[in-house]
Scaffold this active site. Structure first.
Site, PDB file in Angstrom:
ATOM      1  CB  ALA A   1      -0.853  -0.144   1.090  1.00  0.00           C
TER       2      ALA A   1
ATOM      3  CB  VAL B   1       4.798   1.080   3.945  1.00  0.00           C
ATOM      4  CG1 VAL B   1       4.823   2.358   3.151  1.00  0.00           C
ATOM      5  CG2 VAL B   1       4.513   0.445   4.825  1.00  0.00           C
ATOM      6  CE  LYS B   2       3.965  -0.216  -4.993  1.00  0.00           C
ATOM      7  NZ  LYS B   2       3.079  -0.594  -6.415  1.00  0.00           N
ATOM      8  CG  LEU B   3       8.287   4.128   1.460  1.00  0.00           C
ATOM      9  CD1 LEU B   3      10.115   3.833   2.518  1.00  0.00           C
ATOM     10  CD2 LEU B   3       7.228   5.366   2.403  1.00  0.00           C
TER      11      LEU B   3
END
Ligand code: G3P
Length: 214
Positions: A56, A82-84
């Site tokens: 996400a 967590v997508k950064l």
């Protein structure tokens, strides 16, 4: 190679899960926006269907806000990744997330040095976008090969998540180049098991079988 579905559509995710070969899910703001649902509720539903990693993405572009978003997303379920974005602020946020044990997927990777940097800082996954490089006349698959070599040279544990795969041949090529994971739209996923000769062959086998039984 692990197979991830690149979608936020619950029907597609349920259909893929029913086949038993979906190892995880990747989403991005464009895919989530298409669904027109509350982001966190949708992500929580996806995490219930798929026990594997579910990416996400944050939508902030500044380190402190990214970390705040990352902490909130990580609370949703234990399988959240967590997508950064792979920008300087994203790398700063990655360092903090890694120190807090938040798993990350560094996205929008288009050159090998971005992949080297995020592995050094502790990314769980790195996402090179193959199709978008092909779109501008570059060799997307070469990027996977280069990242594989670099990661193997230094023993990095960051997994290479080949993204922006547009057709089954991309999946084959990414597998040959040593990607750990291929993430693909549901449409590509469905095509992976199909071959017209399989269908024709089965039809003939069954016709012969039934003829002999008469
Ligand atoms: O996982 C990344 C993917 O969503 C991008 O795919 O086809 O929009 O380049 P595409």
């Amino acid at each position: 190679m692990k197979f991830f579905l690149d979608t936020a559509n619950l029907d597609e995710i349920r259909a893929g899960a029913a086949l038993g070969i979906v190892d995880g899910i990747t989403t991005n703001p464009s895919l989530v926006a298409k669904e027109g649902k509350d982001f966190k509720t949708l992500v929580a539903q996806i995490c219930e269907i798929i026990p594997g990693p579910v990416s996400a993405e944050v939508v902030s572009t500044e380190c402190d806000s990214m970390v705040k978003e990352a902490r909130e997303l990580a609370e949703i379920a234990p399988n959240i990744i967590v997508k950064l974005p792979t920008i300087p602020e994203g790398v700063k946020a990655l360092k903090i997330c890694a120190s807090e044990g938040i798993k990350t997927n560094l996205t929008l990777i288009f050159q090998p040095l971005q992949a080297l940097i995020v592995a050094k800082v502790g990314a769980t996954f790195c996402s090179p976008f193959l199709g978008r490089l092909d779109d501008i006349g570059h060799d997307g698959m070469l990027l996977i090969e280069e990242i594989r070599t670099i990661y193997d040279n230094y023993g990095f544990q960051t997994e290479i998540l080949a993204a922006s795969l547009r057709h089954p041949l991309h999946v084959v090529q990414a597998a040959k180049a040593g990607a750990d994971i291929g993430t693909m739209p549901y449409d590509v996923f469905k095509k992976m098991l199909n071959h017209p000769l399989t269908d024709i062959g089965l039809e003939r086998f069954l016709a012969d079988w039934n003829k002999a039984k008469k």
